[in-house]
Write a protein that holds these residues in place. Structure first.
Motif, PDB file in Angstrom:
ATOM      1  N   MET A   1      13.365  -1.036  11.367  1.00  0.00           N
ATOM      2  CA  MET A   1      13.105   0.401  11.323  1.00  0.00           C
ATOM      3  C   MET A   1      11.589   0.645  11.236  1.00  0.00           C
ATOM      4  O   MET A   1      10.911  -0.007  10.459  1.00  0.00           O
ATOM      5  CB  MET A   1      13.784   0.989  10.077  1.00  0.00           C
ATOM      6  CG  MET A   1      13.958   2.474  10.160  1.00  0.00           C
ATOM      7  SD  MET A   1      14.960   3.132   8.797  1.00  0.00           S
ATOM      8  CE  MET A   1      13.876   2.916   7.401  1.00  0.00           C
ATOM      9  N   ALA A   2      11.099   1.582  12.080  1.00  0.00           N
ATOM     10  CA  ALA A   2       9.655   1.873  12.065  1.00  0.00           C
ATOM     11  C   ALA A   2       9.259   2.441  10.712  1.00  0.00           C
ATOM     12  O   ALA A   2      10.028   3.162  10.081  1.00  0.00           O
ATOM     13  CB  ALA A   2       9.336   2.887  13.155  1.00  0.00           C
ATOM     14  N   ARG A   3       8.051   2.054  10.292  1.00  0.00           N
ATOM     15  CA  ARG A   3       7.567   2.601   9.018  1.00  0.00           C
ATOM     16  C   ARG A   3       7.312   4.092   9.141  1.00  0.00           C
ATOM     17  O   ARG A   3       6.911   4.569  10.191  1.00  0.00           O
ATOM     18  CB  ARG A   3       6.268   1.909   8.625  1.00  0.00           C
ATOM     19  CG  ARG A   3       6.520   0.679   7.816  1.00  0.00           C
ATOM     20  CD  ARG A   3       5.232   0.286   7.093  1.00  0.00           C
ATOM     21  NE  ARG A   3       5.103  -1.132   7.252  1.00  0.00           N
ATOM     22  CZ  ARG A   3       4.004  -1.780   7.616  1.00  0.00           C
ATOM     23  NH1 ARG A   3       2.893  -1.126   7.831  1.00  0.00           N
ATOM     24  NH2 ARG A   3       4.003  -3.072   7.739  1.00  0.00           N
ATOM     25  N   LYS A   4       7.540   4.809   8.068  1.00  0.00           N
ATOM     26  CA  LYS A   4       7.239   6.239   8.046  1.00  0.00           C
ATOM     27  C   LYS A   4       5.720   6.422   7.974  1.00  0.00           C
ATOM     28  O   LYS A   4       4.988   5.478   7.639  1.00  0.00           O
ATOM     29  CB  LYS A   4       7.887   6.890   6.825  1.00  0.00           C
ATOM     30  CG  LYS A   4       9.395   6.785   6.816  1.00  0.00           C
ATOM     31  CD  LYS A   4      10.001   7.641   7.892  1.00  0.00           C
ATOM     32  CE  LYS A   4      11.513   7.613   7.797  1.00  0.00           C
ATOM     33  NZ  LYS A   4      12.141   8.323   8.924  1.00  0.00           N
TER      34      LYS A   4
ATOM     35  N   GLN B   1       2.266   1.576  -3.133  1.00  0.00           N
ATOM     36  CA  GLN B   1       3.015   0.824  -4.150  1.00  0.00           C
ATOM     37  C   GLN B   1       4.506   1.113  -4.080  1.00  0.00           C
ATOM     38  O   GLN B   1       5.322   0.276  -4.432  1.00  0.00           O
ATOM     39  CB  GLN B   1       2.490   1.164  -5.551  1.00  0.00           C
ATOM     40  CG  GLN B   1       1.125   0.539  -5.826  1.00  0.00           C
ATOM     41  CD  GLN B   1       0.567   0.943  -7.174  1.00  0.00           C
ATOM     42  OE1 GLN B   1       0.748   2.067  -7.620  1.00  0.00           O
ATOM     43  NE2 GLN B   1      -0.118   0.033  -7.826  1.00  0.00           N
ATOM     44  N   LYS B   2       4.857   2.294  -3.621  1.00  0.00           N
ATOM     45  CA  LYS B   2       6.278   2.648  -3.522  1.00  0.00           C
ATOM     46  C   LYS B   2       6.852   2.359  -2.141  1.00  0.00           C
ATOM     47  O   LYS B   2       7.976   2.769  -1.825  1.00  0.00           O
ATOM     48  CB  LYS B   2       6.467   4.126  -3.862  1.00  0.00           C
ATOM     49  CG  LYS B   2       6.392   4.380  -5.364  1.00  0.00           C
ATOM     50  CD  LYS B   2       6.836   5.782  -5.711  1.00  0.00           C
ATOM     51  CE  LYS B   2       7.111   5.914  -7.190  1.00  0.00           C
ATOM     52  NZ  LYS B   2       8.446   5.467  -7.572  1.00  0.00           N
ATOM     53  N   ASP B   3       6.065   1.673  -1.294  1.00  0.00           N
ATOM     54  CA  ASP B   3       6.533   1.315   0.053  1.00  0.00           C
ATOM     55  C   ASP B   3       7.016   2.524   0.847  1.00  0.00           C
ATOM     56  O   ASP B   3       8.038   2.447   1.545  1.00  0.00           O
ATOM     57  CB  ASP B   3       7.689   0.293  -0.041  1.00  0.00           C
ATOM     58  CG  ASP B   3       7.154  -1.120  -0.223  1.00  0.00           C
ATOM     59  OD1 ASP B   3       6.122  -1.434   0.391  1.00  0.00           O
ATOM     60  OD2 ASP B   3       7.765  -1.875  -0.994  1.00  0.00           O
TER      61      ASP B   3
ATOM     62  N   GLN C   1      -7.253  -3.251   0.843  1.00  0.00           N
ATOM     63  CA  GLN C   1      -7.658  -4.566   0.314  1.00  0.00           C
ATOM     64  C   GLN C   1      -6.949  -4.887  -1.003  1.00  0.00           C
ATOM     65  O   GLN C   1      -6.883  -6.046  -1.411  1.00  0.00           O
ATOM     66  CB  GLN C   1      -9.187  -4.595   0.138  1.00  0.00           C
ATOM     67  CG  GLN C   1      -9.896  -4.580   1.491  1.00  0.00           C
ATOM     68  CD  GLN C   1     -11.403  -4.403   1.387  1.00  0.00           C
ATOM     69  OE1 GLN C   1     -11.954  -4.226   0.301  1.00  0.00           O
ATOM     70  NE2 GLN C   1     -12.076  -4.430   2.543  1.00  0.00           N
ATOM     71  N   LEU C   2      -6.412  -3.872  -1.639  1.00  0.00           N
ATOM     72  CA  LEU C   2      -5.621  -4.080  -2.862  1.00  0.00           C
ATOM     73  C   LEU C   2      -4.212  -4.558  -2.522  1.00  0.00           C
ATOM     74  O   LEU C   2      -3.553  -5.226  -3.332  1.00  0.00           O
ATOM     75  CB  LEU C   2      -5.591  -2.762  -3.635  1.00  0.00           C
ATOM     76  CG  LEU C   2      -4.633  -2.453  -4.782  1.00  0.00           C
ATOM     77  CD1 LEU C   2      -5.262  -1.368  -5.669  1.00  0.00           C
ATOM     78  CD2 LEU C   2      -3.259  -1.999  -4.343  1.00  0.00           C
TER      79      LEU C   2
ATOM     80  N   PHE D   1       2.260  -5.254  -1.211  1.00  0.00           N
ATOM     81  CA  PHE D   1       3.001  -4.311  -0.343  1.00  0.00           C
ATOM     82  C   PHE D   1       2.344  -4.270   1.031  1.00  0.00           C
ATOM     83  O   PHE D   1       1.167  -4.606   1.183  1.00  0.00           O
ATOM     84  CB  PHE D   1       3.092  -2.911  -0.963  1.00  0.00           C
ATOM     85  CG  PHE D   1       1.776  -2.213  -1.198  1.00  0.00           C
ATOM     86  CD1 PHE D   1       1.102  -1.581  -0.163  1.00  0.00           C
ATOM     87  CD2 PHE D   1       1.213  -2.164  -2.477  1.00  0.00           C
ATOM     88  CE1 PHE D   1      -0.101  -0.917  -0.384  1.00  0.00           C
ATOM     89  CE2 PHE D   1       0.013  -1.502  -2.701  1.00  0.00           C
ATOM     90  CZ  PHE D   1      -0.646  -0.879  -1.659  1.00  0.00           C
ATOM     91  N   ASP D   2       3.130  -3.897   2.043  1.00  0.00           N
ATOM     92  CA  ASP D   2       2.628  -3.795   3.412  1.00  0.00           C
ATOM     93  C   ASP D   2       2.552  -2.342   3.832  1.00  0.00           C
ATOM     94  O   ASP D   2       3.566  -1.642   3.865  1.00  0.00           O
ATOM     95  CB  ASP D   2       3.559  -4.542   4.372  1.00  0.00           C
ATOM     96  CG  ASP D   2       3.509  -6.040   4.126  1.00  0.00           C
ATOM     97  OD1 ASP D   2       2.446  -6.633   4.319  1.00  0.00           O
ATOM     98  OD2 ASP D   2       4.538  -6.593   3.684  1.00  0.00           O
TER      99      ASP D   2
END
Ligand code: LMR
Length: 321
Positions: A1-4, A24-26, A51-52, A58-59
């Motif tokens: 599924m494409a990222r929002k 942080q919440k993806d 960079q964090l 997370f991605d």
């Protein structure tokens, strides 16, 4: 599924915090937008948070921009653009500057992210979210204001401190406008499901203490403005808006107080004001109409009148260009 895709309009303190929390919440990929003079800030914060991400695990793709075209295709747009108040000012004092900002931002969103769910944080909140809906012409279920979540979070914290219990076991509702006339509802607030008036009867607290907490909640934003000295709250407002974005993107059907356009509910038509709503994939899927006693109704009506006069002021400012 494409990222929002999440577009954040305004790369100030709230914008940066929103960008961090969304990652942080993806929630998806993030574009941090600001005016050309602040493009470096937008790009710098975006790169810093990117960079964090390996450390936090997370991605998400992060970009900073001052070009509205870069918000194209955004699923959610969160607007913090405008100026915060300084100590001694009310939120309403910002209407002159921020109405012009929202007018311009609304046009950018309309042209570039026509399918987005738009969450407005800019003050004076209720008038600014109404202006956003008018300028974009988006259906009202896709334009909401972040205020009640924040005011209710403050109320919950102060209650949890008073009862010395977990914030998780405290529920609270603050309705009405996000200003000095906001309406913290004692009758609809609970500890572990027990309404506050019953806790007074049980001797766990007193009405006087609750009254002080209500007032501290009303003054919650000003308390932080006074402490910071140069700006307004940003962590809690950002977390509140992210909970709304998450409810929409994940179709969570959360019942949360937000500034929503009323269409006869609460006896009010054509005005944005804080009420409990259900947020899911349809945006604002339902306005929840709680019943008021005479005192609560009087407080809510006073708040409606205050928001109406701000809306009038906003209209004049926009008309004058
Ligand atoms: C808040 O409640 O923290 C925000 O509305 C900012 C402000 O000016 O108080």
């Amino acid at each position: 599924m494409a990222r929002k895709k999440i577009a954040l309009i305004g790369a100030g303190q709230i914008g940066g915090t929103l960008a961090l929390l969304a990652g942080q919440k993806d929630l998806g990929d993030i574009v941090l937008f600001d005016i050309p003079q602040a493009e470096g800030t937008a790009k710098g914060k975006a790169l810093d948070i990117a960079q964090l991400s390996p450390v936090a695990g997370f991605d998400a793709n992060y970009a900073g921009s001052s070009n509205y075209k870069d918000i194209a295709g955004a699923d959610v747009v969160i607007v913090t653009a405008g100026v915060p108040r300084k100590p001694g000012m009310t939120r309403d004092d910002l209407v002159g500057i921020n109405a012009k900002v929202i007018n311009a931002v609304g046009k950018g969103i309309k042209e570039n992210a026509p399918d987005a769910f738009v969450i407005v944080i800019t003050n004076p909140l209720d008038a600014m979210v109404g202006l956003m809906q008018e300028v974009t012409g988006f259906p009202a279920n896709r334009v909401v204001g972040m205020a009640g979540v924040l005011d209710s979070a403050r109320f919950r914290l102060f209650l949890a401190e008073e009862f010395k219990v977990s914030v998780q076991d405290v529920t609270a509702f603050v309705l009405g406008g996000h200003g000095d006339t906001m309406v913290p509802l004692i009758r609809y607030s609970t500890v572990a499901g027990i309404p506050l008036p019953d806790l007074v009867k049980m001797g766990w607290t007193t009405q006087e203490k609750l009254d002080k907490i209500v007032q501290r909640t009303r003054d919650g934003g000003a308390e932080i403005v006074g402490l910071l000295g140069n700006g307004s709250a940003f962590y809690a407002p950002a977390a509140s808006a992210i909970s709304m974005a998450e409810a929409y993107l994940k179709d969570k059907k959360r019942v949360i107080p937000c500034a929503a356009l009323l269409n006869g509910e609460y006896g009010v038509k054509g005005l944005y004001i804080g009420v409990p709503v259900v947020i899911g994939k349809g945006g604002v899927e339902k306005v929840v109409e709680v019943s008021f006693n005479a005192d609560e109704k009087a407080m809510f009506d006073k708040s409606v009148a205050a928001v109406k006069s701000l809306v009038e002021a906003t209209k004049k400012i926009v008309a004058a260009g």
